[in-house]
Design a protein around this motif. Structure first.
Motif, PDB file in Angstrom:
ATOM      1  N   TYR A 178      13.894  -4.001 -17.782  1.00 27.20           N
ATOM      2  CA  TYR A 178      13.337  -4.786 -16.677  1.00 27.20           C
ATOM      3  C   TYR A 178      12.256  -5.655 -16.447  1.00 27.20           C
ATOM      4  CZ  TYR A 178      18.223  -2.413 -15.483  1.00 27.20           C
ATOM      5  OH  TYR A 178      19.480  -1.917 -15.634  1.00 27.20           O
ATOM      6  N   PRO A 179      12.285  -6.707 -15.677  1.00 22.02           N
ATOM      7  CA  PRO A 179      11.009  -7.031 -15.226  1.00 22.02           C
ATOM      8  C   PRO A 179      10.572  -6.413 -13.955  1.00 22.02           C
ATOM      9  CG  PRO A 179      12.704  -9.014 -15.500  1.00 22.02           C
ATOM     10  CD  PRO A 179      13.400  -7.637 -15.467  1.00 22.02           C
ATOM     11  N   VAL A 180       9.384  -6.544 -13.652  1.00 20.93           N
ATOM     12  CA  VAL A 180       9.027  -5.835 -12.619  1.00 20.93           C
ATOM     13  C   VAL A 180       8.201  -6.686 -11.581  1.00 20.93           C
ATOM     14  CG1 VAL A 180       7.646  -3.619 -11.871  1.00 20.93           C
ATOM     15  CG2 VAL A 180       8.520  -3.793 -13.903  1.00 20.93           C
ATOM     16  N   LEU A 181       8.368  -6.572 -10.299  1.00 23.54           N
ATOM     17  CA  LEU A 181       7.806  -6.956  -9.054  1.00 23.54           C
ATOM     18  C   LEU A 181       6.769  -5.923  -8.345  1.00 23.54           C
ATOM     19  CD1 LEU A 181       7.070  -9.223  -6.934  1.00 23.54           C
ATOM     20  CD2 LEU A 181       9.410  -8.481  -5.783  1.00 23.54           C
ATOM     21  N   TYR A 182       5.481  -6.312  -8.464  1.00 23.93           N
ATOM     22  CA  TYR A 182       4.807  -5.371  -7.527  1.00 23.93           C
ATOM     23  C   TYR A 182       4.619  -6.012  -6.153  1.00 23.93           C
ATOM     24  CZ  TYR A 182       3.939  -2.833 -11.816  1.00 23.93           C
ATOM     25  OH  TYR A 182       4.014  -2.035 -12.805  1.00 23.93           O
ATOM     26  N   LEU A 183       5.030  -5.091  -5.052  1.00 25.17           N
ATOM     27  CA  LEU A 183       5.164  -5.652  -3.877  1.00 25.17           C
ATOM     28  C   LEU A 183       4.509  -5.067  -2.720  1.00 25.17           C
ATOM     29  CD1 LEU A 183       6.862  -7.716  -1.873  1.00 25.17           C
ATOM     30  CD2 LEU A 183       8.678  -6.086  -1.998  1.00 25.17           C
ATOM     31  N   GLN A 184       3.549  -5.611  -2.086  1.00 30.11           N
ATOM     32  CA  GLN A 184       2.724  -5.195  -1.274  1.00 30.11           C
ATOM     33  C   GLN A 184       2.790  -5.094   0.239  1.00 30.11           C
ATOM     34  OE1 GLN A 184       0.957  -3.241  -3.846  1.00 30.11           O
ATOM     35  NE2 GLN A 184      -0.157  -2.971  -2.047  1.00 30.11           N
ATOM     36  N   HIS A 185       2.493  -4.121   1.053  1.00 28.84           N
ATOM     37  CA  HIS A 185       2.596  -4.132   2.618  1.00 28.84           C
ATOM     38  C   HIS A 185       1.370  -5.105   3.322  1.00 28.84           C
ATOM     39  CE1 HIS A 185      -0.727  -1.259   2.897  1.00 28.84           C
ATOM     40  NE2 HIS A 185      -0.285  -0.734   1.540  1.00 28.84           N
ATOM     41  N   GLY A 186       1.358  -4.982   4.472  1.00 29.44           N
ATOM     42  CA  GLY A 186       0.276  -5.449   5.357  1.00 29.44           C
ATOM     43  C   GLY A 186      -0.547  -4.397   5.575  1.00 29.44           C
ATOM     44  N   TRP A 187      -1.744  -4.960   6.431  1.00 29.26           N
ATOM     45  CA  TRP A 187      -2.600  -4.015   7.002  1.00 29.26           C
ATOM     46  C   TRP A 187      -1.969  -3.329   7.917  1.00 29.26           C
ATOM     47  CZ3 TRP A 187      -4.146  -3.280  12.007  1.00 29.26           C
ATOM     48  CH2 TRP A 187      -5.136  -2.270  12.299  1.00 29.26           C
ATOM     49  N   GLY A 188      -2.458  -1.830   8.056  1.00 34.92           N
ATOM     50  CA  GLY A 188      -1.794  -0.937   8.770  1.00 34.92           C
ATOM     51  C   GLY A 188      -0.819  -0.079   8.498  1.00 34.92           C
ATOM     52  N   GLU A 189      -0.042  -0.736   7.578  1.00 29.51           N
ATOM     53  CA  GLU A 189       1.326  -0.203   6.733  1.00 29.51           C
ATOM     54  C   GLU A 189       0.921   0.509   5.522  1.00 29.51           C
ATOM     55  OE1 GLU A 189       3.923  -3.829   8.657  1.00 29.51           O
ATOM     56  OE2 GLU A 189       3.151  -4.015   6.684  1.00 29.51           O
ATOM     57  N   ASP A 190       1.960   1.155   5.013  1.00 27.98           N
ATOM     58  CA  ASP A 190       1.684   2.019   3.641  1.00 27.98           C
ATOM     59  C   ASP A 190       2.944   1.468   2.786  1.00 27.98           C
ATOM     60  OD1 ASP A 190       3.574   3.430   4.801  1.00 27.98           O
ATOM     61  OD2 ASP A 190       2.335   5.377   4.687  1.00 27.98           O
ATOM     62  N   GLU A 191       3.043   2.315   1.780  1.00 29.53           N
ATOM     63  CA  GLU A 191       3.992   2.024   0.889  1.00 29.53           C
ATOM     64  C   GLU A 191       5.520   2.511   1.208  1.00 29.53           C
ATOM     65  OE1 GLU A 191       2.127   6.284  -0.026  1.00 29.53           O
ATOM     66  OE2 GLU A 191       1.446   4.338   0.863  1.00 29.53           O
ATOM     67  N   THR A 192       5.569   2.796   2.458  1.00 31.72           N
ATOM     68  CA  THR A 192       7.014   3.274   2.854  1.00 31.72           C
ATOM     69  C   THR A 192       7.403   1.758   3.577  1.00 31.72           C
ATOM     70  OG1 THR A 192       6.233   3.776   5.069  1.00 31.72           O
ATOM     71  CG2 THR A 192       6.533   5.533   3.192  1.00 31.72           C
ATOM     72  N   ALA A 193       6.599   0.696   3.730  1.00 35.86           N
ATOM     73  CA  ALA A 193       7.037  -0.410   4.731  1.00 35.86           C
ATOM     74  C   ALA A 193       8.137  -1.070   4.235  1.00 35.86           C
ATOM     75  CB  ALA A 193       5.663  -1.273   4.990  1.00 35.86           C
ATOM     76  N   TRP A 194       8.036  -1.370   3.012  1.00 29.26           N
ATOM     77  CA  TRP A 194       9.010  -2.594   2.388  1.00 29.26           C
ATOM     78  C   TRP A 194      10.390  -1.947   2.409  1.00 29.26           C
ATOM     79  CZ3 TRP A 194       9.660  -7.576   2.054  1.00 29.26           C
ATOM     80  CH2 TRP A 194       8.773  -8.470   2.248  1.00 29.26           C
ATOM     81  N   SER A 195      10.347  -0.474   2.116  1.00 33.79           N
ATOM     82  CA  SER A 195      11.765  -0.045   2.220  1.00 33.79           C
ATOM     83  C   SER A 195      12.125   0.180   3.779  1.00 33.79           C
ATOM     84  CB  SER A 195      11.971   1.354   1.379  1.00 33.79           C
ATOM     85  OG  SER A 195      11.630   1.054   0.061  1.00 33.79           O
ATOM     86  N   ASN A 196      11.502   0.964   4.427  1.00 38.42           N
ATOM     87  CA  ASN A 196      11.911   1.375   5.789  1.00 38.42           C
ATOM     88  C   ASN A 196      11.733  -0.077   6.775  1.00 38.42           C
ATOM     89  OD1 ASN A 196      11.855   3.986   4.632  1.00 38.42           O
ATOM     90  ND2 ASN A 196      10.119   4.377   5.770  1.00 38.42           N
ATOM     91  N   GLN A 197      11.131  -0.705   7.005  1.00 44.14           N
ATOM     92  CA  GLN A 197      10.868  -1.780   8.015  1.00 44.14           C
ATOM     93  C   GLN A 197      11.434  -3.263   7.038  1.00 44.14           C
ATOM     94  OE1 GLN A 197       8.563   0.840   7.611  1.00 44.14           O
ATOM     95  NE2 GLN A 197       6.879  -0.193   8.723  1.00 44.14           N
ATOM     96  N   GLY A 198      11.380  -3.194   5.860  1.00 42.40           N
ATOM     97  CA  GLY A 198      11.615  -4.491   5.121  1.00 42.40           C
ATOM     98  C   GLY A 198      13.056  -4.514   4.549  1.00 42.40           C
ATOM     99  N   HIS A 199      13.614  -3.206   4.406  1.00 39.66           N
ATOM    100  CA  HIS A 199      14.870  -3.259   3.717  1.00 39.66           C
ATOM    101  C   HIS A 199      14.940  -3.922   2.237  1.00 39.66           C
ATOM    102  CE1 HIS A 199      16.311  -1.537   7.344  1.00 39.66           C
ATOM    103  NE2 HIS A 199      16.296  -2.510   8.103  1.00 39.66           N
ATOM    104  N   ALA A 200      13.831  -3.810   1.438  1.00 38.85           N
ATOM    105  CA  ALA A 200      13.859  -4.545   0.342  1.00 38.85           C
ATOM    106  C   ALA A 200      14.842  -4.076  -0.511  1.00 38.85           C
ATOM    107  CB  ALA A 200      12.454  -4.120  -0.468  1.00 38.85           C
TER     108      ALA A 200
END
Length: 368
Positions: free
Chosen positions: A177-199
């Protein structure tokens, strides 16, 4: 001319007051992010939020959530020791952080779940969006989000990332598979895109609808939070760039079924994660072929000149941010011969619904 301007200004002010003074519908329901069995906070069909906080010995309770520039929502104490109040106006659709200030101390609301943002665990509330189906939890095949711990010689530590693998990944070990490296914003961490973002849910739904080619997403801490708000321009990319390009990517390529080359690798980030994406993709164009800045600035033809040409540049923001700048940058890049897509999220600002929608628009454009 001055009289006309005065009339227009007066009309705008009256309209604003009318908006704030609209009749609040009493159809409040518990937020979907509440702790099990908790009735508050509640949200109504207009987007107002109501709070009900037990603090019998307190003199003052204020909720940080509220209309911009108004200091949040001051609650009123009742004889039963509960402080109650409703936001002055409707909130934007989507996810919002908030906290309580009780007699000067900062606390989380015990009624709702916590999410890492603003360099601390914050309370969260969700205003149902009219287009929420694209990130809803549905009866479709689901991928997996797993935590990985990878060694980092450059920092002398073990670091953490979360990896989304699409439905069916475990069944066919020969498929890559291809890969996307997806970064959060300031003040957040590596949990953000799954928890807040529903990626993960966005991906599951797009895959189920046949709208995208499945790919892996890697989410790691961007080392952003050592700087305080207001000093973000002092951030140096070098340390994180080394962790990402020299340590995390090789680890992912050796432990997951990836297509380990530049043409099958993308980087994207929201807000400060977009700033990181901008810097790293310019510094290491040999690593990524797809670039995406979500409320994270723009590219110019001058800074891209002489570098490996990306297959796609995606830039986005909310309509309450700076959409003209995004669209103008896209036009300039197109004229210079780049494949560029710009996207503006309607009626949102610098917030997670903007970025959920941006990922929803971006994902089908990747790895085609």
């Amino acid at each position: 001319m001055k009289l006309t301007q005065a009339i227009i200004l007066s009309a705008a002010i009256l309209a604003g007051h009318a908006c704030l003074a609209q009749e609040v519908k009493e159809d409040f329901k518990p937020s979907i992010l509440n702790q099990p069995g908790q009735e508050y906070p509640q949200v109504n069909s207009q987007g107002y939020v109501r709070f009900h906080i037990k603090a019998p010995t307190a003199d003052s309770v204020r909720v940080s959530l509220g209309l911009g520039g108004r200091g949040g929502t001051l609650l009123t104490k009742g004889d039963d020791g509960f402080f109650t109040g409703t936001t002055e106006g409707p909130m934007d659709e989507g996810f919002h952080y908030y906290h309580l200030t009780i007699d000067g101390g900062v606390f989380n609301d015990p009624g709702t779940l916590n999410f890492y943002g603003s360099t601390r665990w914050e309370s969260g509330v969700e205003i149902p969006a009219h287009d929420k189906e694209f990130y809803a939890l549905k009866d479709v095949p689901h991928g997996n989000v797993q935590q990985i711990l990878f060694p980092s010689k450059s920092t002398g530590s073990q670091r953490r990332a979360f990896v989304y693998t699409p439905p069916g990944y475990e069944k066919d070990k020969s498929k890559k598979y291809p890969v996307l490296y997806l970064q959060h914003g300031w003040g957040e961490d590596e949990t953000a895109w799954s928890n807040q973002g529903h990626a993960n849910l966005i991906m599951d739904n797009l895959i189920a609808e046949g709208k995208i080619k499945p790919f892996i997403i890697v989410m790691t801490y961007g080392m952003t939070n050592q700087l305080k708000w207001g000093h973000l321009k002092e951030f140096k990319i070098d340390t994180f760039q080394t962790v990402l390009t020299d340590e995390l990517i090789p680890y992912v390529d050796s432990h997951f079924n990836t297509i380990a080359d530049q043409s099958h690798r993308a980087m994207a980030g929201l807000s400060m994660g977009g700033m990181e994406t901008h810097a790293i993709t310019l510094n290491r164009p040999d690593v990524f072929s797809y670039y995406a800045l979500l409320s994270g600035g723009i590219y110019t033809p001058e800074e891209l000149q002489g570098k490996a040409k990306p297959k796609l540049i995606f830039i986005s923001c909310g309509s309450k941010e700076n959409p003209d700048k995004i669209n103008q940058a896209a036009d300039t890049l197109k004229q210079a011969g780049y494949n560029v897509v710009s996207y503006v999220s309607e009626n949102t600002a610098h917030e997670f619904l903007t970025w959920r929608r941006s990922l929803y628009q971006l994902a089908p454009l990747l790895f085609r």
